[in-house]
Design a protein around this motif. Sequence first.
Motif, PDB file in Angstrom:
ATOM      1  N   PRO A 172     -50.541  62.508  30.714  1.00  9.82           N
ATOM      2  CA  PRO A 172     -49.763  61.774  29.704  1.00  9.82           C
ATOM      3  C   PRO A 172     -48.280  61.691  30.017  1.00  9.82           C
ATOM      4  O   PRO A 172     -47.590  60.791  29.529  1.00  9.82           O
ATOM      5  CB  PRO A 172     -50.021  62.583  28.426  1.00  9.82           C
ATOM      6  N   HIS A 173     -47.774  62.606  30.845  1.00 10.00           N
ATOM      7  CA  HIS A 173     -46.352  62.579  31.206  1.00 10.00           C
ATOM      8  C   HIS A 173     -45.998  61.361  32.047  1.00 10.00           C
ATOM      9  O   HIS A 173     -44.818  61.038  32.198  1.00 10.00           O
ATOM     10  CB  HIS A 173     -45.980  63.861  31.955  1.00 10.00           C
ATOM     11  N   GLY A 178     -42.356  63.225  26.487  1.00 10.58           N
ATOM     12  CA  GLY A 178     -42.668  63.562  25.109  1.00 10.58           C
ATOM     13  C   GLY A 178     -41.720  64.586  24.506  1.00 10.58           C
ATOM     14  O   GLY A 178     -40.838  65.132  25.177  1.00 10.58           O
ATOM     15  N   ALA A 179     -41.938  64.867  23.237  1.00 16.35           N
ATOM     16  CA  ALA A 179     -41.020  65.730  22.496  1.00 16.35           C
ATOM     17  C   ALA A 179     -41.005  67.162  23.011  1.00 16.35           C
ATOM     18  O   ALA A 179     -39.985  67.847  22.909  1.00 16.35           O
ATOM     19  CB  ALA A 179     -41.403  65.722  21.012  1.00 16.35           C
ATOM     20  N   HIS A 180     -42.111  67.617  23.567  1.00 16.10           N
ATOM     21  CA  HIS A 180     -42.199  69.006  24.022  1.00 16.10           C
ATOM     22  C   HIS A 180     -42.267  69.132  25.545  1.00 16.10           C
ATOM     23  O   HIS A 180     -42.597  70.193  26.071  1.00 16.10           O
ATOM     24  CB  HIS A 180     -43.398  69.692  23.370  1.00 16.10           C
ATOM     25  N   GLU A 226     -51.086  70.460  21.323  1.00 15.22           N
ATOM     26  CA  GLU A 226     -50.209  69.579  20.555  1.00 15.22           C
ATOM     27  C   GLU A 226     -50.963  68.342  20.076  1.00 15.22           C
ATOM     28  O   GLU A 226     -50.818  67.911  18.916  1.00 15.22           O
ATOM     29  CB  GLU A 226     -49.006  69.173  21.417  1.00 15.22           C
ATOM     30  N   LEU A 227     -51.776  67.761  20.952  1.00 20.79           N
ATOM     31  CA  LEU A 227     -52.544  66.565  20.605  1.00 20.79           C
ATOM     32  C   LEU A 227     -53.522  66.856  19.470  1.00 20.79           C
ATOM     33  O   LEU A 227     -53.661  66.066  18.528  1.00 20.79           O
ATOM     34  CB  LEU A 227     -53.289  66.068  21.843  1.00 20.79           C
ATOM     35  N   ALA A 228     -54.210  67.987  19.537  1.00 15.91           N
ATOM     36  CA  ALA A 228     -55.165  68.352  18.490  1.00 15.91           C
ATOM     37  C   ALA A 228     -54.469  68.534  17.148  1.00 15.91           C
ATOM     38  O   ALA A 228     -54.973  68.097  16.103  1.00 15.91           O
ATOM     39  CB  ALA A 228     -55.901  69.629  18.889  1.00 15.91           C
ATOM     40  N   GLU A 229     -53.311  69.173  17.162  1.00 15.46           N
ATOM     41  CA  GLU A 229     -52.587  69.374  15.906  1.00 15.46           C
ATOM     42  C   GLU A 229     -52.143  68.040  15.310  1.00 15.46           C
ATOM     43  O   GLU A 229     -52.235  67.834  14.098  1.00 15.46           O
ATOM     44  CB  GLU A 229     -51.394  70.280  16.145  1.00 15.46           C
TER      45      GLU A 229
END
Length: 276
Positions: A172-173, A178-180, A226-229
């Motif tokens: 995904p990078h 992304g934010a994190h 992070e995606l799951a949350e």
Amino acid sequence: MYLCGVRGSSPSPGPEFSITGGHTSCVALAHDGEAPRLVLDAGTGLRRLTQTLERRPFRGTIVLSHLHWDHMMGLPFFASGDHPDADVRLLLPEQGENAEALLRRAMSPPSFPITPSQLRGHWRFETYDSTGYEIEGFEVIAREIPHTGGRTMGLRIEDSTGSVAYLPDHAPHQLGWGAHGVGELHQAALDLVVDADVLVHDAQYTSEELPARATWGHAAVDYPVELAERCGARRVVLFHHDPFRTDAELAVIRDEGARTTDIPVELAVEGSVIDI
């Protein structure tokens, strides 16, 4: 859901990998009370499915997320598929070329003794695209996701009992950090994972390793958490383990990931079964 192979890139034989398992990517799904009829990827873990089927011929569909070696090298060694009574439909991502011709690039002389069409039984080779399908009684949604070296799909599989999001190779990078700092929560991933009962996701690297390996096509462990949350997924299964990562090292990674969330986080373990 049967986890037949959970490693990435190459098989990992040896005692230091024996708990988690050394076979490459392969997941089989079955409806309650039935034998598996839908297989996601055909890494060396596909060999294990013959044991699950008690050596009976396979009759069903294999969906390849992409065509890298570690996701297809189990095909000619799948005894239940290479069987006179087998009936197999194999789907791979559409990329402007005949499906069987694409497979032959890796599976034909001089690289391998036989071609896909020489597998015994009734085999059909087809392509699929970013849309929805009904396959073996499951609703399947496919979305193109960033990876390296060929078109790659993430998948969502549902039936009346639950849903699985399967993103085995995902970078995904490539769409931004992304934010994190581990990748964008981009729309294709969000579509596949929203409210999923189980997220099976690429977790080949740590966040510390990712910058040096950013062009290799894989995600850091922090990203699926992070995606799951963000999506409300109820369980995270870390998948596509680095071939050099020992069982002890994987346990540390799992524990670190679990400390950051209330969502259950676990390692994909070869030979395990997940009820959904």
